[in-house]
Scaffold this motif. Sequence first.
Motif, mmCIF file in Angstrom:
data_model
loop_
_atom_site.group_PDB
_atom_site.id
_atom_site.type_symbol
_atom_site.label_atom_id
_atom_site.label_comp_id
_atom_site.label_asym_id
_atom_site.label_seq_id
_atom_site.Cartn_x
_atom_site.Cartn_y
_atom_site.Cartn_z
ATOM 1 N N VAL A 1 -2.034 2.908 13.834
ATOM 2 C CA VAL A 1 -2.697 2.026 13.043
ATOM 3 C C VAL A 1 -4.061 1.620 13.488
ATOM 4 O O VAL A 1 -5.170 1.588 13.202
ATOM 5 N N TYR B 1 -8.638 -3.596 5.710
ATOM 6 C CA TYR B 1 -7.840 -3.287 4.621
ATOM 7 C C TYR B 1 -7.084 -2.029 4.696
ATOM 8 O O TYR B 1 -5.643 -1.762 4.377
ATOM 9 N N ALA C 1 -0.501 0.639 7.650
ATOM 10 C CA ALA C 1 0.681 0.180 8.153
ATOM 11 C C ALA C 1 1.929 0.077 7.374
ATOM 12 O O ALA C 1 3.076 0.563 7.905
ATOM 13 N N PHE D 1 -4.366 -1.890 7.262
ATOM 14 C CA PHE D 1 -3.067 -2.601 6.609
ATOM 15 C C PHE D 1 -2.258 -1.626 5.674
ATOM 16 O O PHE D 1 -1.209 -1.367 5.513
ATOM 17 N N GLU D 2 -3.086 -0.846 4.794
ATOM 18 C CA GLU D 2 -2.601 -0.017 3.880
ATOM 19 C C GLU D 2 -1.841 1.219 4.684
ATOM 20 O O GLU D 2 -0.626 1.777 4.142
#
Length: 319
Positions: free
Chosen positions: A98, A125, A131, A128-129
């Motif tokens: 990440v 963002y 992860a 996050f996607e």
Amino acid sequence: MTATSSPTDRYVAATLRSLPERQRQDIEAELRALIADAIDDRREAGADADSAEREVLTGLGAPARLAASYSDRSLYLIGPEFYLDYLRVLKLLLSTLVPLWFVFFALVTFTDGSPAEVAFGGALYSAFETAVTIAFFTTLVFAIIERVSAVRTKRKATWDPSSLPEVRKKTGYFTELIGGVIFLAVIVIALVLAQTLGAVEGADGTKVGPVSSGLWESGVFYIALLFGIASISFHVLAYYTGWSTANAIANAVLVVLFAAPAIWLAASGRLLSEEYFSAVGWPGGENVIAVVVIVVVTLLTGGDAVDGFVRASKKRRTR
């Protein structure tokens, strides 16, 4: 008028509903006998018929849970045997991949001309996607491992000190596996950077990267990445279930499905852009790099396939 079913009838029907058809007759007979005997015991102790039946059914618990015990089916996604390993793998992947993706995405977006805050927000963002995707596929792999009958049987066997595994060195297979994940991520990031930030102006004024533009836009790159993810997932599964001849064959098939198209694309000149190498002052460089790609892919994939059979052979000798 139709007769209403008894609580026992409804309980037995609810239990059998989620069981395989071939098991229902025997389990129904066993369950009805168990309930009847328990009711008789309570009635002999002074309880009335309705109360005795209710107490017995309550004591048996929810029908779905009882059905799961009959079919030896897990009622959890990842059980205690694998949960700590699951957390360890998940934490390691999230803490390495990440941040790498965040830095890569922010760098590419910012270099492309976006303001710093836009680049940061987009990278956040996207990280996050990433992860969420890593968490999903890691959970999926361990959920499959949890439901592999060979592993569950091994875990349920009577424990004995002689079954303790050898102490794994820090440079062991698991570390190699995680190293493979990081290596794949580095290769992907380097390839994307070379195709975007490393692009040069071609003869017609458009930007061209080292990979053939038609091939890049066709989605072949994503298919290759999917094969890499599938291979890593397969190795995680084999790490916990143990290598077998069947696993080694499946791994070899997966390797061939990836290597054969990659070697064919490189050998036929469809992989690299001739225009790019001419623009950077190295005419014919695509042929040299194509040979390097063929050699590297052959060595890596061939070694991976052979390694699977070696591990399976070692496991057979230790039995």
